[in-house]
Enzyme design. Structure first.
Site, short mmCIF file in Angstrom:
data_model
loop_
_atom_site.label_atom_id
_atom_site.label_comp_id
_atom_site.label_asym_id
_atom_site.label_seq_id
_atom_site.Cartn_x
_atom_site.Cartn_y
_atom_site.Cartn_z
N ARG A 11 20.79 -45.23 -46.49
CA ARG A 11 20.86 -45.79 -47.84
C ARG A 11 21.54 -47.16 -47.83
O ARG A 11 21.15 -48.07 -48.58
CB ARG A 11 21.61 -44.84 -48.77
CG ARG A 11 21.74 -45.35 -50.20
CD ARG A 11 22.45 -44.35 -51.09
NE ARG A 11 21.63 -43.18 -51.33
CZ ARG A 11 20.62 -43.13 -52.20
NH1 ARG A 11 20.30 -44.21 -52.90
NH2 ARG A 11 19.93 -42.02 -52.37
N MET A 59 13.96 -31.76 -40.20
CA MET A 59 13.34 -30.55 -39.67
C MET A 59 13.03 -29.54 -40.77
O MET A 59 13.64 -29.55 -41.83
CB MET A 59 14.22 -29.92 -38.59
CG MET A 59 14.12 -30.64 -37.26
SD MET A 59 15.03 -29.79 -35.94
CE MET A 59 14.26 -30.53 -34.51
N THR A 106 19.96 -20.01 -37.11
CA THR A 106 18.87 -20.99 -37.19
C THR A 106 19.24 -22.06 -38.21
O THR A 106 19.77 -21.75 -39.28
CB THR A 106 17.54 -20.34 -37.59
OG1 THR A 106 16.58 -21.38 -37.91
CG2 THR A 106 17.68 -19.43 -38.80
N ILE A 107 18.95 -23.30 -37.89
CA ILE A 107 19.28 -24.38 -38.83
C ILE A 107 18.37 -24.37 -40.05
O ILE A 107 18.68 -25.00 -41.06
CB ILE A 107 19.21 -25.77 -38.14
CG1 ILE A 107 17.77 -26.11 -37.73
CG2 ILE A 107 20.16 -25.85 -36.96
CD1 ILE A 107 17.59 -27.55 -37.28
N ASP A 108 17.25 -23.65 -39.99
CA ASP A 108 16.28 -23.69 -41.08
C ASP A 108 16.69 -22.89 -42.31
O ASP A 108 16.09 -23.03 -43.37
CB ASP A 108 14.92 -23.18 -40.59
CG ASP A 108 14.27 -24.14 -39.60
OD1 ASP A 108 14.46 -25.36 -39.76
OD2 ASP A 108 13.58 -23.68 -38.68
N ARG A 110 9.69 -26.76 -40.39
CA ARG A 110 8.25 -26.58 -40.24
C ARG A 110 7.67 -25.70 -41.35
O ARG A 110 6.63 -26.01 -41.92
CB ARG A 110 7.93 -25.99 -38.87
CG ARG A 110 6.43 -25.95 -38.55
CD ARG A 110 6.17 -25.47 -37.13
NE ARG A 110 6.61 -24.10 -36.92
CZ ARG A 110 7.64 -23.74 -36.16
NH1 ARG A 110 8.35 -24.67 -35.54
NH2 ARG A 110 7.99 -22.48 -36.01
N ARG A 149 12.99 -50.18 -63.89
CA ARG A 149 14.35 -50.25 -64.45
C ARG A 149 15.29 -51.04 -63.55
O ARG A 149 16.51 -51.03 -63.75
CB ARG A 149 14.89 -48.83 -64.70
CG ARG A 149 15.21 -48.03 -63.45
CD ARG A 149 15.86 -46.69 -63.85
NE ARG A 149 16.14 -45.83 -62.72
CZ ARG A 149 17.21 -45.92 -61.93
NH1 ARG A 149 18.10 -46.87 -62.16
NH2 ARG A 149 17.40 -45.08 -60.93
N GLY A 177 16.66 -16.75 -34.79
CA GLY A 177 15.87 -16.82 -36.01
C GLY A 177 14.77 -15.78 -36.07
O GLY A 177 14.88 -14.70 -35.49
N ASP A 178 13.70 -16.14 -36.74
CA ASP A 178 12.62 -15.18 -37.01
C ASP A 178 12.03 -14.57 -35.74
O ASP A 178 11.88 -13.36 -35.64
CB ASP A 178 11.52 -15.89 -37.81
CG ASP A 178 10.37 -14.96 -38.18
OD1 ASP A 178 10.54 -14.16 -39.11
OD2 ASP A 178 9.32 -15.03 -37.52
N ARG A 197 31.30 -15.86 -29.16
CA ARG A 197 32.74 -15.63 -28.99
C ARG A 197 33.21 -14.44 -29.82
O ARG A 197 33.98 -13.59 -29.35
CB ARG A 197 33.50 -16.89 -29.40
CG ARG A 197 35.01 -16.75 -29.42
CD ARG A 197 35.63 -18.08 -29.89
NE ARG A 197 37.10 -18.01 -29.95
CZ ARG A 197 37.78 -17.61 -31.02
NH1 ARG A 197 37.12 -17.23 -32.12
NH2 ARG A 197 39.10 -17.61 -31.01
N ARG A 256 12.10 -19.64 -25.13
CA ARG A 256 11.04 -18.86 -25.78
C ARG A 256 10.32 -18.08 -24.69
O ARG A 256 10.12 -18.56 -23.59
CB ARG A 256 10.10 -19.78 -26.54
CG ARG A 256 10.86 -20.66 -27.55
CD ARG A 256 9.93 -21.40 -28.48
NE ARG A 256 10.66 -22.35 -29.31
CZ ARG A 256 11.32 -22.06 -30.41
NH1 ARG A 256 11.36 -20.80 -30.83
NH2 ARG A 256 11.95 -22.98 -31.11
N ASP A 283 16.15 -19.80 -43.05
CA ASP A 283 14.93 -19.15 -43.56
C ASP A 283 14.84 -17.66 -43.21
O ASP A 283 13.75 -17.10 -43.15
CB ASP A 283 13.69 -19.87 -43.01
CG ASP A 283 13.61 -19.82 -41.49
OD1 ASP A 283 14.61 -19.46 -40.84
OD2 ASP A 283 12.55 -20.16 -40.94
N GLY A 307 15.25 -21.48 -31.10
CA GLY A 307 15.88 -22.78 -31.23
C GLY A 307 17.40 -22.63 -31.34
O GLY A 307 17.89 -21.74 -32.03
#
Length: 319
Positions: free
Chosen positions: A154, A169, A125-127, A171, A211, A102-103, A21, A72, A129, A11
């Site tokens: 909000r 996101m 990776t944005i996760d 998973r 409240r 990532g992984d 770069r 992938r 992890d 991803g």
């Protein structure tokens, strides 16, 4: 070490271009040739490899996505696919490879390492992890994208006195949900690492209502339950006016934050330094704002750990 390759895989994450770069310019600074591998491991197998110059990575530090593209590749999970990749690297005279991802990307680098080809993994990776680093490239940008969305939602939640479920996101890892939920003042945060209790969520909403609170924000990581399904369950349990927003792939895109650009630049350059010093089979990371590197095989044997103190804090602050 005379020639190195660089690829992005899995991803995409904001800041990958900044890392590419850094790899290219650090390598050229040290009189190395750099080759970009386009399309991840799939491009490696097919030989989609081109020499990169200083100008090849000009004006990309601020761009999201990856100029090397990503894909992938199931074939690379096989020994035959990996051997094809190594043959392409040798055919182009490439002595070492920087893998940004990532992984799954790390597992590809691990496979090459086990077959004797020097690789260095850079966590993109944005996760957030990847074990062995406190932060991954892209996490800060994705986090700020999520927070921006939560702040906007909000406003409308307040105006219409509604409960909003916001799906982000994540998973298998809940860092985006946890950090954005805490920063966005969410009443409830659901992450894959922690089982949730619907009765507890309802009790928290009721307590807020008692409240005088007229709106609520619930942030859920996609790996827990879909936001739509959670919204249905909440509406059935409370009869509240529940709306759902699924942020989706908007979290992957956008201009990387300054933090991600600096992190990517530091990690990319460090990866090149390791290859120059003949240290393959490593992965780079950041700990206490210091650059670190570790054995990529050992790293994949570890598991990312969520900071439960942040989850506890969010519950204490959202009473």
């Amino acid at each position: 070490m005379k020639k190195i390759g660089v690829l992005t895989s899995g991803g995409d994450a904001p800041g990958m271009n900044a890392a590419v770069r850094a790899v290219v310019r650090k390598a050229i600074y040290h009189n190395l040739e750099v080759y970009g591998i386009y399309g991840g491991y799939s491009g490696l197998i097919s030989g989609n490899i081109k020499k990169l110059e200083l100008g090849s990575v000009g004006d990309i530090i601020h761009r999201g996505g990856t100029i090397l593209y990503s894909a992938r590749c199931l074939e690379f999970k096989t020994k035959e696919g990996q051997q094809k990749g190594i043959e392409q690297l040798k055919a182009h005279g490439i002595d070492g490879l920087v893998v940004i991802g990532g992984d799954g990307s790390y597992r590809g680098a691990k496979a090459l390492t086990e077959q004797g080809f020097p690789c260095v993994g850079v966590p993109g990776t944005i996760d957030n992890d990847i074990p062995g680093t406190e932060l991954t490239i892209g996490f800060d940008t994705a986090l700020n994208t999520a927070i921006d969305a939560i702040d906007k939602i909000r406003d409308t939640a307040t105006s219409h006195e509604r409960t909003f479920v916001i799906e982000v996101m994540g998973r298998d890892a809940g860092d985006i949900a946890l950090w954005s939920g805490l920063a966005g003042g969410a009443e409830t945060i659901l992450i894959p690492e922690e089982n949730y209790d619907m009765n507890e969520i309802v009790a928290r909403l009721n307590k807020g209502s008692e409240r005088g609170k007229k709106h609520s924000i619930i942030v859920v990581a996609e790996g827990v339950i879909s936001g739509v399904e959670l919204g249905k369950e909440l509406k059935a349990a409370t009869n509240a006016d529940v709306r759902v927003s699924v942020l989706g792939h908007i979290q992957r895109g956008g201009t990387p934050t300054a933090a991600d650009r600096v992190l990517a630049s530091r990690l990319g350059a460090h990866a090149v330094e390791l290859l120059i010093n003949k240290k393959g089979g490593r992965a780079v990371g950041i700990e206490n704002n210091h650059l670190v590197d570790y054995d990529i095989i050992e790293a994949l044997a570890q598991k990312h750990k969520v900071d439960y103190s942040l989850l506890k804090l969010s519950k204490e602050l959202s009473i």
